[in-house]
Design a protein around this motif. Sequence first.
Motif, short mmCIF file in Angstrom:
data_model
loop_
_atom_site.label_atom_id
_atom_site.label_comp_id
_atom_site.label_asym_id
_atom_site.label_seq_id
_atom_site.Cartn_x
_atom_site.Cartn_y
_atom_site.Cartn_z
N GLU A 60 0.85 -1.19 0.00
CA GLU A 60 0.00 0.00 0.00
C GLU A 60 0.88 1.24 0.00
OE1 GLU A 60 -2.89 -1.08 3.25
OE2 GLU A 60 -3.86 0.67 2.37
N ARG A 61 1.99 1.15 0.75
CA ARG A 61 2.87 2.30 0.91
C ARG A 61 4.27 1.75 1.15
NH1 ARG A 61 3.17 6.79 5.43
NH2 ARG A 61 3.13 5.00 6.80
N PHE A 62 5.06 1.69 0.08
CA PHE A 62 6.39 1.10 0.23
C PHE A 62 7.19 1.92 1.24
CE2 PHE A 62 10.55 -0.38 -0.45
CZ PHE A 62 10.42 -1.70 -0.90
N GLY A 66 6.59 1.60 4.62
CA GLY A 66 5.88 1.23 5.85
C GLY A 66 6.01 2.27 6.94
N GLN A 67 5.99 1.79 8.17
CA GLN A 67 5.97 2.70 9.33
C GLN A 67 7.20 3.60 9.40
OE1 GLN A 67 4.94 0.78 13.23
NE2 GLN A 67 4.68 -0.96 11.86
N VAL A 68 8.31 3.16 8.83
CA VAL A 68 9.50 4.02 8.97
C VAL A 68 9.29 5.37 8.27
CG1 VAL A 68 11.17 2.18 9.34
CG2 VAL A 68 10.75 2.97 7.03
N GLU A 73 18.12 5.09 15.54
CA GLU A 73 19.47 5.00 16.08
C GLU A 73 19.80 3.61 16.56
OE1 GLU A 73 19.56 8.07 19.06
OE2 GLU A 73 19.48 9.65 17.55
N ASN A 74 18.92 2.65 16.17
CA ASN A 74 19.14 1.30 16.71
C ASN A 74 19.10 0.24 15.63
OD1 ASN A 74 16.44 1.50 16.15
ND2 ASN A 74 15.73 1.13 18.23
N PHE A 75 19.32 0.65 14.38
CA PHE A 75 19.46 -0.35 13.32
C PHE A 75 20.96 -0.66 13.23
CE2 PHE A 75 19.71 -2.14 9.09
CZ PHE A 75 18.66 -3.04 9.14
N GLN A 92 -3.50 -2.40 -2.53
CA GLN A 92 -3.93 -3.01 -1.28
C GLN A 92 -4.41 -4.44 -1.52
OE1 GLN A 92 -7.51 -1.47 0.39
NE2 GLN A 92 -7.08 -2.27 2.43
N ALA A 93 -3.87 -5.37 -0.74
CA ALA A 93 -4.35 -6.76 -0.80
C ALA A 93 -5.61 -6.86 0.05
CB ALA A 93 -3.28 -7.70 -0.27
N VAL A 94 -6.63 -7.53 -0.46
CA VAL A 94 -7.89 -7.63 0.29
C VAL A 94 -8.29 -9.06 0.61
CG1 VAL A 94 -8.83 -5.40 -0.44
CG2 VAL A 94 -9.25 -7.43 -1.84
P1 FAD Z 1 5.55 -1.90 8.44
O1 FAD Z 1 6.72 -1.03 8.52
O2 FAD Z 1 4.31 -1.52 9.17
O3 FAD Z 1 5.21 -2.09 6.89
C1 FAD Z 1 3.99 -2.69 6.48
C2 FAD Z 1 3.86 -2.63 4.99
O4 FAD Z 1 2.69 -3.34 4.59
C3 FAD Z 1 3.67 -1.23 4.43
O5 FAD Z 1 4.32 -1.16 3.18
C4 FAD Z 1 2.17 -1.13 4.28
O6 FAD Z 1 1.77 -0.16 3.34
C5 FAD Z 1 1.86 -2.53 3.78
N1 FAD Z 1 0.49 -3.00 3.92
C6 FAD Z 1 -0.29 -3.06 5.03
N2 FAD Z 1 -1.49 -3.63 4.75
C7 FAD Z 1 -1.46 -3.95 3.42
C8 FAD Z 1 -2.38 -4.57 2.53
N3 FAD Z 1 -3.57 -5.02 2.92
N4 FAD Z 1 -2.00 -4.72 1.23
C9 FAD Z 1 -0.79 -4.30 0.81
N5 FAD Z 1 0.13 -3.72 1.61
C10 FAD Z 1 -0.20 -3.54 2.90
N6 FAD Z 1 11.72 0.62 15.19
C11 FAD Z 1 13.04 0.65 15.45
O7 FAD Z 1 13.71 -0.37 15.36
N7 FAD Z 1 13.66 1.82 15.77
C12 FAD Z 1 12.99 3.01 15.87
O8 FAD Z 1 13.59 4.04 16.17
C13 FAD Z 1 11.59 3.00 15.61
N8 FAD Z 1 10.85 4.13 15.70
C14 FAD Z 1 9.54 4.09 15.34
C15 FAD Z 1 8.82 5.29 15.32
C16 FAD Z 1 7.51 5.31 14.89
C17 FAD Z 1 6.78 6.60 14.85
C18 FAD Z 1 6.88 4.11 14.48
C19 FAD Z 1 5.46 4.14 13.98
C20 FAD Z 1 7.57 2.92 14.53
C21 FAD Z 1 8.90 2.89 14.96
N9 FAD Z 1 9.63 1.71 15.00
C22 FAD Z 1 10.98 1.75 15.26
C23 FAD Z 1 9.00 0.42 14.68
C24 FAD Z 1 9.29 0.01 13.23
O9 FAD Z 1 8.94 1.07 12.36
C25 FAD Z 1 8.52 -1.25 12.90
O10 FAD Z 1 8.87 -2.27 13.81
C26 FAD Z 1 8.82 -1.75 11.48
O11 FAD Z 1 8.55 -0.76 10.53
C27 FAD Z 1 8.00 -2.98 11.17
O12 FAD Z 1 8.24 -3.37 9.88
P2 FAD Z 1 7.21 -4.25 9.06
O13 FAD Z 1 7.84 -4.44 7.73
O14 FAD Z 1 6.83 -5.44 9.83
O15 FAD Z 1 5.87 -3.38 8.94
#
Ligand code: FAD
Length: 306
Positions: free
Chosen positions: A32-34, A36-38, A45-47, A78-80
Amino acid sequence: AFDVLIVGGGPAGAAAAVYAARKGIRTGVVAERFGGQVLDTMAIENFISVKETDGPKFAVALEQHVRAYDVDIMNLQQAVELVPGKLIEVKLANGGVLKSKTVILSTGARWREINVPGEQQYRNNGVAYCPHCDGPLFKGKRVAVIGGGNSGVEAAIDLAGLVQHVTLIEYDSALRADEVLQRKLRSLGNVSIITSAQTTEIHGDGKKVNGLSYKDRTTDEIKQVELEGVFIQIGLVPNTEWLKGTVALSRFGEIEIDARGQTSVPGVFAAGDATTVPFKQIVIAAGDGAKAALSAFDHIIRSPID
Ligand code: FAD
């Protein structure tokens, strides 16, 4: 059809894509958003091996690393629905259907909303979810943190170093954060803690937040706090609603995985914040993404030849 189709383009999905592509197999990523949360994060500072970076920079680096390989990136999709089978199907909101021998679910998580009046109206105008990102905007001001679990108490400790005053508001009669965090919080001079308090409304002047109301759950009395910011820290919700009934989920909605990242559906693996992994962090999500890709590859080479 793909050999490995990854749903989610955060750290977990990006790592899975690099590991899968390096096996020379047909790899796709739907996101949905390449990034993600980052994308919503400021300092990281912890990678390990990267002393300091920021979220947007890190997201660009993730994408560049994936694009260095032959990976089909389908962004803004978006995957549904997931349909298990010999070839697993992933249905998209746009009507498209993707097929793959294996699927890696890495859809991450999002902040839980509190659903009170004012939350949506003042989002980004005093209502915040990310102390790391938005804390500095409230320098010298008064804020509340809603939620007394680990994330709420960590946020309150973090903010207390930046803002004039922090009010921590917890619904339960006691904080739920680890004792060591609670001790730290109680040692700070500019923090008040209110328990048994149900937030009922976030107030503002039409433009910005100027207060918050809560119900004292012991007396049912409505009380007000004047402040300029509200940080909502009541948990992360896994983005797994679309998988309900197909893949086994925990009671929190997290995808259940084993030590190899295998889910309850053969050929479907998962990694990152969407899963039962105990700590939600970038380095952990990335490591688990790599693991899920290697497990998917293992699954493919052990599958009967057709
Ligand atoms: P996400 O990063 O959440 O990525 C999910 C992906 O899936 C996205 O691309 C999203 O668009 C996609 N997606 C979701 N649903 C669907 C769907 N139905 N169909 C298609 N695509 C979909 N971690 C640290 O280690 N250090 C930090 O300093 C840190 N700070 C943070 C600060 C904030 C504000 C936030 C929100 C998080 C922080 N984190 C930090 C946590 C870290 O960002 C997450 O642990 C990490 O991004 C998780 O990665 P992920 O790939 O599992 O999921």
